[in-house]
Design an enzyme around this catalytic site. Structure first.
Site, PDB file in Angstrom:
ATOM      1  N   LYS A  82      31.522 -11.803  37.097  1.00 49.22           N
ATOM      2  CA  LYS A  82      30.771 -12.303  38.255  1.00 49.22           C
ATOM      3  C   LYS A  82      29.712 -13.271  37.742  1.00 49.22           C
ATOM      4  O   LYS A  82      29.122 -13.046  36.677  1.00 49.22           O
ATOM      5  CB  LYS A  82      30.113 -11.115  38.963  1.00 49.22           C
ATOM      6  CG  LYS A  82      29.367 -11.467  40.237  1.00 49.22           C
ATOM      7  CD  LYS A  82      28.799 -10.199  40.889  1.00 49.22           C
ATOM      8  CE  LYS A  82      28.189 -10.478  42.247  1.00 49.22           C
ATOM      9  NZ  LYS A  82      27.710  -9.234  42.909  1.00 49.22           N
ATOM     10  N   SER A 157      29.608  -8.619  47.580  1.00 51.35           N
ATOM     11  CA  SER A 157      29.364  -9.976  47.154  1.00 51.35           C
ATOM     12  C   SER A 157      30.160 -10.379  45.910  1.00 51.35           C
ATOM     13  O   SER A 157      30.229 -11.566  45.595  1.00 51.35           O
ATOM     14  CB  SER A 157      27.868 -10.158  46.868  1.00 51.35           C
ATOM     15  OG  SER A 157      27.462  -9.340  45.793  1.00 51.35           O
ATOM     16  N   SER A 181      28.600  -4.102  46.719  1.00 52.85           N
ATOM     17  CA  SER A 181      29.329  -5.275  46.238  1.00 52.85           C
ATOM     18  C   SER A 181      30.416  -5.082  45.200  1.00 52.85           C
ATOM     19  O   SER A 181      31.135  -6.022  44.896  1.00 52.85           O
ATOM     20  CB  SER A 181      28.349  -6.321  45.734  1.00 52.85           C
ATOM     21  OG  SER A 181      27.640  -6.823  46.817  1.00 52.85           O
TER      22      SER A 181
HETATM   23  N1  GLN Z   1      26.098  -6.582  51.206  1.00 48.97           N
HETATM   24  C1  GLN Z   1      24.870  -6.030  50.714  1.00 48.97           C
HETATM   25  C2  GLN Z   1      23.746  -7.026  50.873  1.00 48.97           C
HETATM   26  O1  GLN Z   1      23.991  -8.083  51.322  1.00 48.97           O
HETATM   27  C3  GLN Z   1      25.005  -5.587  49.280  1.00 48.97           C
HETATM   28  C4  GLN Z   1      25.114  -6.655  48.312  1.00 48.97           C
HETATM   29  C5  GLN Z   1      25.277  -6.156  46.896  1.00 48.97           C
HETATM   30  O2  GLN Z   1      25.665  -5.011  46.654  1.00 48.97           O
HETATM   31  N2  GLN Z   1      24.983  -7.045  45.972  1.00 48.97           N
HETATM   32  O3  GLN Z   1      22.647  -6.736  50.573  1.00 48.97           O
END
Ligand code: GLN
Length: 476
Positions: A82, A157, A181
Site C-alpha cells: 500500500k 482504503s 481498511s
Molecule cells: N473507512 C474508514 C475511514 O475512512 C477506515 C479507514 C482505514 O481503516 N484506514 O476512516
C-alpha cells in the site's frame, strides 16, 4: 504457471523444487499487470526492473543453497505494498498529491522485515488518500476497480492491494486497518485479511492516519499464507513504542487442529435492519459449517454498538487533524489547498472537536464511549471464545454509488470499526458468494488471539474452498 490459482505455500514448494524460478514468477506478475491494470488501476508505481534483478539474484542463491528457505521464509514471494508504507528509493504518495513526489530514504519496519525474509517488491498500490475511505474512490489518482466486477469498488482504503492480489499481480498485498481498511477490501475481493491486535505489528515508517487506531495487516489468498506472513512481520520494534513484548506465535504450526467445543458468539446488534438479506443468509450458512466442525453458536450482546460509528468519527478525525498538520506547505512544498475533500472534512471536524470549549463535549465523551465498547467485547469474551459477524452490511457496491454522501460511505464500516476502537484482532475470511460477488465474514477474538482466529478460519476455508473462485473481470 497460473498465478491466479497460486498461493504462497505452492509457490515456495515449486521454487524449492525448481518447477519454476523466481524470475519466471515475477515476470508472470508483470505480465498480468500489463494485461489488466489499465482497467483495474491497482498500482501507482511499479518496481519492474529492480524486481527482476532481485529475482535473478535469488535464483542464484537457491541454486547454491537449497536450505536458503529456512533463513528466508518468503524467498521469491511477490508483495505489493500500500502506498503509505515508506519504501527506500521507491515513490510513496499515501494516495495524495500533497506528497506525490516523495521518494523515502528508508524502509518501514514491515518492509524491511519482509525484504529480509526474501520477498520481491512488485510495486506500490493505490489507496484512498491518507487511508480515508472505504471504497478506493478518495484517491487523487483515479479509483481502483473490483476484479470480480469492474463496475464495482474493491473496498478501501487498501483498495489497490486487495485488487492486486485478487487479479494475480502479487501473492501478498499489505494494508493498514484504522477502521476497516484491510478487512473490507479482503471481503470484497475474496481474500483473507487480518487486522491484528493494536501493538502486534510495528507501524514505524507508515504514514500515520489515526495513531491510537492504526494497525498493519496483510491480504493473501489463503489463511496459511496470511499466517506465514504475520510470523515474519509481528513483534516488538524499538522504533515503535506501541509494539507489545508478547511472544510471536508460530501461527502456521497450529493450523489444522480441531475446533471441537469452540464457543462462537453471535452479537445480536450486528444482525439488524440494514443488513443485506443475501449477506445475512451467507453468514448463517457459514455458521452451520462451523457447527459441523464442532463449534457451538450462542447469542451475545455488545450493548454499546450503536455508538461506535459516532465515537469513531470524533476520535479518528481528531487524530487525523493532528497528524495531517505536519503537511503545512512549509516543509513539504505543496499548499494545503491540494488536500482532497475528505481530508479537508476530517481536518475541519477534528480541529473542531479538539478546540477548547468543545473538547469535553465531544472528544472526551467519545473517549469514554470507546472504553465502554472495549468493555462490551471483554464481557462477551467471558462467555464465548470468538465472535462471528459480517464484514460489510452490503455486497461490493457500484463505483460512484456513495461518493456524494459521506455518511452513507462511513456506514460501510459499521461492523468493522468497533474492533479498532477496542484494539482487538479480527480476521476476514470468505463466507461465500452472492450474485457472483464475494461476501466476507469476520472472526473476532480477544487481544493477541491471532493464532486462534487463524485456526478457526483455516478449518472453515478447507471445508468451503471459496478461495478457489477466481475473478472473471465482469462488466469490463
Ligand atoms: N473507512 C474508514 C475511514 O475512512 C477506515 C479507514 C482505514 O481503516 N484506514 O476512516
Amino acid at each position: 504457471m497460473n498465478l491466479l490459482s497460486l498461493t504462497i505455500k505452492d509457490a515456495s514448494e515449486k521454487l524449492k523444487a525448481g518447477v519454476f524460478s523466481c524470475r519466471e514468477l515475477v515476470v508472470e506478475c508483470f505480465s498480468n499487470i500489463k494485461k489488466h491494470d489499465k482497467k483495474i488501476n491497482a498500482f501507482l508505481t511499479l518496481n519492474e526492473e529492480k524486481a527482476i534483478k532481485k529475482a535473478i539474484e535469488y535464483d542464484g542463491l537457491i541454486k547454491k543453497n537449497k536450505d536458503i528457505f529456512a533463513e528466508k521464509p518468503l524467498l521469491g514471494i511477490p508483495v505489493a505494498f500500500k502506498d503509505l508504507f515508506t519504501t527506500k528509493d521507491l515513490r510513496t504518495t499515501a494516495g495524495s498529491k500533497i506528497i506525490g513526489g516523495y521518494t523515502p530514504p528508508f524502509d518501514a519496519t514491515v518492509v524491511k522485515k519482509l525484504v529480509d525474509a526474501g520477498v520481491i517488491i512488485i510495486g506500490k498500490t493505490n489507496q484512498d488518500a491518507w487511508g480515508h475511505g472505504s471504497s478506493g474512490e478518495n484517491t487523487d489518482y483515479d479509483a481502483t476497480r473490483n476484479p470480480y466486477d469492474l463496475s464495482r469498488v474493491p473496498g478501501g482504503s487498501s483498495s489497490g492491494s486487495g485488487a492486486a492480489v485478487s487479479y494475480g499481480a502479487s501473492l501478498v498485498g499489505t494494508g493498514t486497518d484504522t477502521g476497516s481498511s484491510v478487512r473490507l477490501p479482503a471481503g470484497f475481493c475474496n481474500l483473507v485479511g487480518l487486522k491484528p491486535t493494536y501493538g502486534r505489528v510495528s507501524r514505524y515508517g507508515i504514514i500515520a492516519m489515526a495513531s491510537s487506531f492504526d494497525t498493519i495487516g496483510h491480504m493473501t489468498r489463503t489463511v496459511y499464507d496470511n499466517a506465514k506472513v504475520l510470523e515474519v512481520t509481528a513483534g516488538v520494534d524499538p522504533y515503535d513504542g506501541t509494539t507489545v513484548p508478547v511472544k510471536v506465535d508460530q501461527y502456521t504450526k497450529t493450523l489444522g487442529q480441531s475446533i471441537k467445543g469452540l464457543k462462537i458468539g453471535l452479537p445480536k446488534e450486528y444482525f439488524v435492519k440494514g443488513l443485506d438479506g443475501k449477506v445475512d443468509s451467507s453468514i448463517k450458512n457459514s455458521l452451520k459449517v462451523l457447527e459441523k466442525l464442532g463449534a457451538t453458536v450462542h447469542e451475545v450482546s455488545l450493548p454499546h454498538t450503536d455508538y461506535a460509528m459516532a465515537a469513531y468519527y470524533i476520535l479518528v478525525p481528531s487524530e487525523v487533524s493532528s497528524n495531517l498538520s505536519r503537511y503545512d506547505g512549509v516543509r513539504y512544498g505543496l499548499t494545503r489547498e491540494v488536500f482532497g475533500a475528505e481530508a479537508k472534512r476530517r481536518i475541519m471536524l477534528g480541529s473542531y472537536t479538539l478546540s477548547s470549549g468543545y473538547y469535553d463535549a465531544y472528544y472526551l465523551k467519545a473517549a469514554k464511549v470507546r472504553t465502554l465498547i472495549k468493555k462490551d467485547f471483554e464481557d462477551a469474551f467471558k462467555t464465548v471464545d470468538v465472535l462471528v459477524v459480517p464484514t460489510s452490511p452490503s455486497l461490493p457496491f457500484k463505483i460512484g454509488e456513495k461518493t456524494n454522501d459521506p455518511l452513507k460511505m462511513y456506514l460501510s464500516d459499521i461492523f468493522l470499526c468497533p474492533v479498532n476502537l477496542a484494539g482487538i484482532p479480527a480476521l476476514n475470511v470468505q463466507s461465500g458468494f452472492a450474485d457472483g460477488l464475494p461476501v466476507g465474514m469476520q472472526i473476532i477474538g480477544p487481544q493477541f488471539s491471532e493464532q486462534l482466529l487463524y485456526k478457526v478460519a483455516y478449518l472453515f476455508e478447507q471445508e468451503t474452498q471459496y478461495y478457489k473462485i477466481r475473478p472473471e473481470f465482469k462488466n469490463g
